[in-house]
Design a protein around this motif. Structure first.
Motif, PDB file in Angstrom:
ATOM      1  N   ALA A 261     -22.111 -25.636  -0.841  1.00 25.90           N
ATOM      2  CA  ALA A 261     -21.561 -25.263   0.468  1.00 25.90           C
ATOM      3  C   ALA A 261     -22.527 -24.345   1.224  1.00 25.90           C
ATOM      4  O   ALA A 261     -22.781 -24.556   2.418  1.00 25.90           O
ATOM      5  CB  ALA A 261     -20.203 -24.585   0.305  1.00 25.90           C
ATOM      6  N   ILE A 262     -23.087 -23.367   0.556  1.00 25.09           N
ATOM      7  CA  ILE A 262     -24.019 -22.445   1.211  1.00 25.09           C
ATOM      8  C   ILE A 262     -25.280 -23.184   1.661  1.00 25.09           C
ATOM      9  O   ILE A 262     -25.779 -22.969   2.771  1.00 25.09           O
ATOM     10  CB  ILE A 262     -24.350 -21.258   0.286  1.00 25.09           C
ATOM     11  CG1 ILE A 262     -23.105 -20.380   0.126  1.00 25.09           C
ATOM     12  CG2 ILE A 262     -25.530 -20.445   0.824  1.00 25.09           C
ATOM     13  CD1 ILE A 262     -23.204 -19.336  -0.960  1.00 25.09           C
ATOM     14  N   CYS A 263     -25.775 -24.086   0.829  1.00 19.39           N
ATOM     15  CA  CYS A 263     -26.962 -24.861   1.208  1.00 19.39           C
ATOM     16  C   CYS A 263     -26.679 -25.774   2.405  1.00 19.39           C
ATOM     17  O   CYS A 263     -27.519 -25.915   3.296  1.00 19.39           O
ATOM     18  CB  CYS A 263     -27.469 -25.683   0.025  1.00 19.39           C
ATOM     19  SG  CYS A 263     -28.198 -24.660  -1.273  1.00 19.39           S
TER      20      CYS A 263
ATOM     21  N   VAL B 167     -26.258 -17.733   8.416  1.00 21.97           N
ATOM     22  CA  VAL B 167     -25.861 -18.504   7.225  1.00 21.97           C
ATOM     23  C   VAL B 167     -24.791 -17.743   6.445  1.00 21.97           C
ATOM     24  O   VAL B 167     -23.789 -18.328   6.016  1.00 21.97           O
ATOM     25  CB  VAL B 167     -27.081 -18.812   6.328  1.00 21.97           C
ATOM     26  CG1 VAL B 167     -26.656 -19.398   4.984  1.00 21.97           C
ATOM     27  CG2 VAL B 167     -28.045 -19.756   7.044  1.00 21.97           C
ATOM     28  N   MET B 168     -24.974 -16.451   6.282  1.00 25.25           N
ATOM     29  CA  MET B 168     -23.997 -15.643   5.548  1.00 25.25           C
ATOM     30  C   MET B 168     -22.632 -15.659   6.244  1.00 25.25           C
ATOM     31  O   MET B 168     -21.608 -15.872   5.592  1.00 25.25           O
ATOM     32  CB  MET B 168     -24.498 -14.199   5.419  1.00 25.25           C
ATOM     33  CG  MET B 168     -25.695 -14.058   4.506  1.00 25.25           C
ATOM     34  SD  MET B 168     -26.503 -12.446   4.564  1.00 25.25           S
ATOM     35  CE  MET B 168     -25.207 -11.327   4.229  1.00 25.25           C
ATOM     36  N   GLN B 169     -22.632 -15.444   7.559  1.00 25.99           N
ATOM     37  CA  GLN B 169     -21.372 -15.385   8.310  1.00 25.99           C
ATOM     38  C   GLN B 169     -20.675 -16.745   8.376  1.00 25.99           C
ATOM     39  O   GLN B 169     -19.473 -16.838   8.129  1.00 25.99           O
ATOM     40  CB  GLN B 169     -21.635 -14.863   9.727  1.00 25.99           C
ATOM     41  CG  GLN B 169     -22.062 -13.430   9.762  1.00 25.99           C
ATOM     42  CD  GLN B 169     -22.629 -13.024  11.122  1.00 25.99           C
ATOM     43  OE1 GLN B 169     -22.879 -13.850  11.990  1.00 25.99           O
ATOM     44  NE2 GLN B 169     -22.850 -11.728  11.288  1.00 25.99           N
TER      45      GLN B 169
ATOM     46  N   SER C  61     -22.110 -10.914  -3.755  1.00 24.33           N
ATOM     47  CA  SER C  61     -22.305 -12.007  -4.696  1.00 24.33           C
ATOM     48  C   SER C  61     -21.484 -13.227  -4.288  1.00 24.33           C
ATOM     49  O   SER C  61     -20.369 -13.425  -4.766  1.00 24.33           O
ATOM     50  CB  SER C  61     -21.917 -11.546  -6.102  1.00 24.33           C
ATOM     51  OG  SER C  61     -22.180 -12.560  -7.032  1.00 24.33           O
ATOM     52  N   PRO C  62     -22.010 -14.059  -3.396  1.00 25.66           N
ATOM     53  CA  PRO C  62     -21.204 -15.146  -2.840  1.00 25.66           C
ATOM     54  C   PRO C  62     -20.708 -16.150  -3.887  1.00 25.66           C
ATOM     55  O   PRO C  62     -19.575 -16.618  -3.786  1.00 25.66           O
ATOM     56  CB  PRO C  62     -22.142 -15.804  -1.834  1.00 25.66           C
ATOM     57  CG  PRO C  62     -23.515 -15.454  -2.295  1.00 25.66           C
ATOM     58  CD  PRO C  62     -23.393 -14.093  -2.901  1.00 25.66           C
ATOM     59  N   LEU C  63     -21.495 -16.446  -4.874  1.00 27.34           N
ATOM     60  CA  LEU C  63     -21.076 -17.466  -5.845  1.00 27.34           C
ATOM     61  C   LEU C  63     -19.926 -16.967  -6.720  1.00 27.34           C
ATOM     62  O   LEU C  63     -19.118 -17.768  -7.194  1.00 27.34           O
ATOM     63  CB  LEU C  63     -22.261 -17.912  -6.706  1.00 27.34           C
ATOM     64  CG  LEU C  63     -23.392 -18.608  -5.927  1.00 27.34           C
ATOM     65  CD1 LEU C  63     -24.498 -19.034  -6.872  1.00 27.34           C
ATOM     66  CD2 LEU C  63     -22.879 -19.785  -5.122  1.00 27.34           C
TER      67      LEU C  63
END
Length: 184
Positions: free
Chosen positions: A116-118, A153-155, A177-179
């Motif tokens: 999802a982050i990628c 990307v973070m937001q 730690s997003p994951l």
């Protein structure tokens, strides 16, 4: 449809592995699918389709070079890897990213979070590129060039993941730690 598979038989295995994510909107999944099919309206693709007007309008080379070989974007990927607590490779193609061979987790939730982050990062890069190409104001153009895409990307990933995945995490935990926010 049959002609599509005949003409693209070498890339079918890559397409089959391109998984859609429920954490991002449908438009992002379609964009990613087109990216992996090499179907984005980049300069080379438009030239191949003999669309001279679009070539002049859109400019800016192959999708792979934009998403993986540009020094500014390479810096973005390095920030993302660091944020996720890993040392990722220098990416040179969508296959490098899709293979996930450098992703150390066997936890499927963390793997979904990584994906999802990628996807959000790729979407953010594409939107940044389009803003660069479609502005006529030189001052605005310089501001866009200097923009740091990492906070975006973070937001954006936090917003989509939290609201589309019904995950209850705080902004502070996402930043730290997003994951880990994907582990129940």
């Amino acid at each position: 449809m049959y002609s599509f598979f005949l003409n693209n038989r070498h890339s079918i295995s890559l397409q089959a592995r391109c998984k859609w994510s429920a954490f991002v909107p449908l438009k992002v999944n379609i964009f990613i699918w087109r990216l992996f099919l090499n179907g984005l309206p980049t300069k080379n693709n438009l030239i191949r389709k003999e669309s001279i007007l679009c070539y002049v309008q859109f400019g800016a080379g192959r999708g792979g070079s934009l998403f993986f070989r540009c020094p500014k974007i390479d810096g973005l990927w390095r920030k993302i890897w660091s944020w996720m607590g890993m040392t990722g490779p220098r990416l040179s193609s969508s296959e490098d990213l899709l293979s996930r061979t450098f992703f150390p987790s066997s936890n499927w939730r963390r793997a979904k979070g990584f994906d999802a982050i990628c996807l959000v990062a790729l979407w953010s890069i594409w939107n940044w590129r389009n803003r660069l190409l479609h502005t006529n104001d030189l001052q605005v153009l310089e501001k866009i060039k200097e923009e740091d895409l990492f906070p975006r990307v973070m937001q954006q990933s936090a917003f989509w993941v939290k609201h589309r995945g019904n995950l209850g995490f705080s902004w502070e935990s996402w930043i730290a730690s997003p994951l880990d926010c994907f582990i129940c």
